[in-house]
Scaffold this motif. Sequence first.
Motif, PDB file in Angstrom:
ATOM      1  N   ASP A 118     -12.847 -13.399  -2.655  1.00 56.30           N
ATOM      2  CA  ASP A 118     -11.516 -14.176  -2.266  1.00 56.30           C
ATOM      3  C   ASP A 118     -11.373 -14.913  -3.385  1.00 56.30           C
ATOM      4  O   ASP A 118     -12.167 -15.638  -3.864  1.00 56.30           O
ATOM      5  N   GLN A 146      -3.606  -3.107   5.770  1.00 57.13           N
ATOM      6  CA  GLN A 146      -4.333  -4.457   6.027  1.00 57.13           C
ATOM      7  C   GLN A 146      -5.804  -4.224   5.899  1.00 57.13           C
ATOM      8  O   GLN A 146      -6.589  -5.205   6.321  1.00 57.13           O
ATOM      9  N   THR A 149      -6.933  -7.475   2.071  1.00 60.15           N
ATOM     10  CA  THR A 149      -6.032  -8.248   1.571  1.00 60.15           C
ATOM     11  C   THR A 149      -6.172  -8.863   0.215  1.00 60.15           C
ATOM     12  O   THR A 149      -7.129  -8.418  -0.201  1.00 60.15           O
ATOM     13  N   ASP A 150      -5.040  -9.379  -0.286  1.00 62.55           N
ATOM     14  CA  ASP A 150      -5.082 -10.014  -1.413  1.00 62.55           C
ATOM     15  C   ASP A 150      -6.534 -10.440  -2.013  1.00 62.55           C
ATOM     16  O   ASP A 150      -6.954 -11.478  -1.283  1.00 62.55           O
ATOM     17  N   CYS A 151      -7.170  -9.858  -3.196  1.00 62.56           N
ATOM     18  CA  CYS A 151      -8.554 -10.456  -3.417  1.00 62.56           C
ATOM     19  C   CYS A 151      -8.822  -9.913  -4.773  1.00 62.56           C
ATOM     20  O   CYS A 151      -7.860  -9.286  -5.490  1.00 62.56           O
TER      21      CYS A 151
END
Lengths: 256, 264
Positions: A118, A146, A149-151
């Motif tokens: 993250d 999904q 996720t944004d990382c």
Amino acid sequence: MMSPDVFYEWHEEPRQGDIVLCGVSRLIAEDRHSPSQWESLDAHFLQVDDAWDAGRALGIAAGIGLAMVVTHDCQLDKEWNQRVRELEKGGMEKYESEGKASADSTLDRTLVVSPLVDPAELRGGLGNLLAGKVIGYLPVPTHPEQLVTDCVVDLTYQCTIDRLDVVKVTSVSELARKQLRYALIQLDALRTADLGFEVETVVGRTIQKVEVPARDPLMVRIQLDDGNVIQLLQQPGSPDQETGRASGYFSSGDQS
Amino acid sequence: MSPQLQTRRTHRHDDADVTGPWSILPIADTLLERRSSTTTRIGMPFIVPELDDLFGGAERMTGAASGWGLQFWQTHVSSTESGITYAGTPRPVREEVQRLRDEIARRTRLTRQQIARAVGVDRRSMSAWVKGDATPSVEKLERLQLLAEVVRDIDATEPGRSTEVLLSRAAGRDLLDYIAAGRITHAHAWQAHQGSTPSVTVVHRRSTKRPLHQNALDAYLKGELQPLGRTATVRPESDYEQDLSKAENLLADEPVRRTRRGYR
């Protein structure tokens, strides 16, 4: 950050850049220091007492996580391909040699992966991290389904795992793989990888080859795409105290 | 004594290494002969200096020699009401070494180098014994036999764990070191050695946040994602920067020379 449409591209075979679900681990000291970005990865701490045979323990932090395969394609099935070719050269049919090589579970067992973390837990600024401006981190956009996720891929954490204990989640496009390779070069080999591009901009040509002749290690030869060669020669002089190199390290020589 | 057998005394061997009732000689003499014209050599590498030693039983023997000698008799000679009868063809030393080495390798994942270490020699010496180019001393052969006994014992008690047990370390030494040092009692008490292996402590921590991998893990548990498995990709040879057939040659001993500038 690249858009998901450009970043993700499904490929059946294992490739560099694949995102997988797997176990990851790292060695830790006895105080079990666990940075916040690796909190979910450090789900289990193992301590092997007296592993050093000198009263010192060996600590391991391990957990399940998403990770990106950083092993180069050529390395992934190198032994398998080598065995197939050997068998074929020995007169075996292609399908038979592939079957025999596949039956050998000892070939190409390992992959090197880096976990996805993250970016909110990292230093360097969320925007910079997701823009790919921080060395050691590769931004990953949200997967259309999904699954991711944004990382960012944390390239500073690399571990070797067994391919038989890996679940493939998705794979990425050639463009994304190029970004990964560039990020790996920047982190592990050449922090200023853009220096070469800057030299190309200055001379107006593409550099095809750079070599340091074994017999003349003071010389650097840069071969350009038009056939010209730039020779850089270290100025002779007395080395300074700290680096052993003379000041004015390089001077440009004549183009040949 | 069996009427079928006739014993013949052999001369006491004057080799300085012969210290016990049982000794190994590169060239063994005949110990027992049948009354028929057939001469049978038993225990090719063995010689019994005194006949009493032959018939006195294993109780006279001490230490490792007794265990080994007893096993030898169990393998090659059996007793009948009328006395000792010949039971099998004895093996020359080199065959015995090969048999033991191969048995150990089959039952464990020890390398030949590790097996040789347990015996207290290097890999080449053991190869020379197998080829018959050299003969092991009594002591070395006893250690190989001891290793095989320990391996069989571990295999029977804890199948599949023999390598792990043999290589487990206590006070900086593994069981192979103890066998090499002739610590017979310690080697046979391998369970106690194993008990002193390092303990492992496991602490679990639950993350307070939803982990990044949760969606993928859920998809896997639903059967939507598959393990990578063994599927390999055929790649053309041109993909490789290195000619694979030549790569192995490169890995062979490349002479390392030290120059004024460093290693090359």
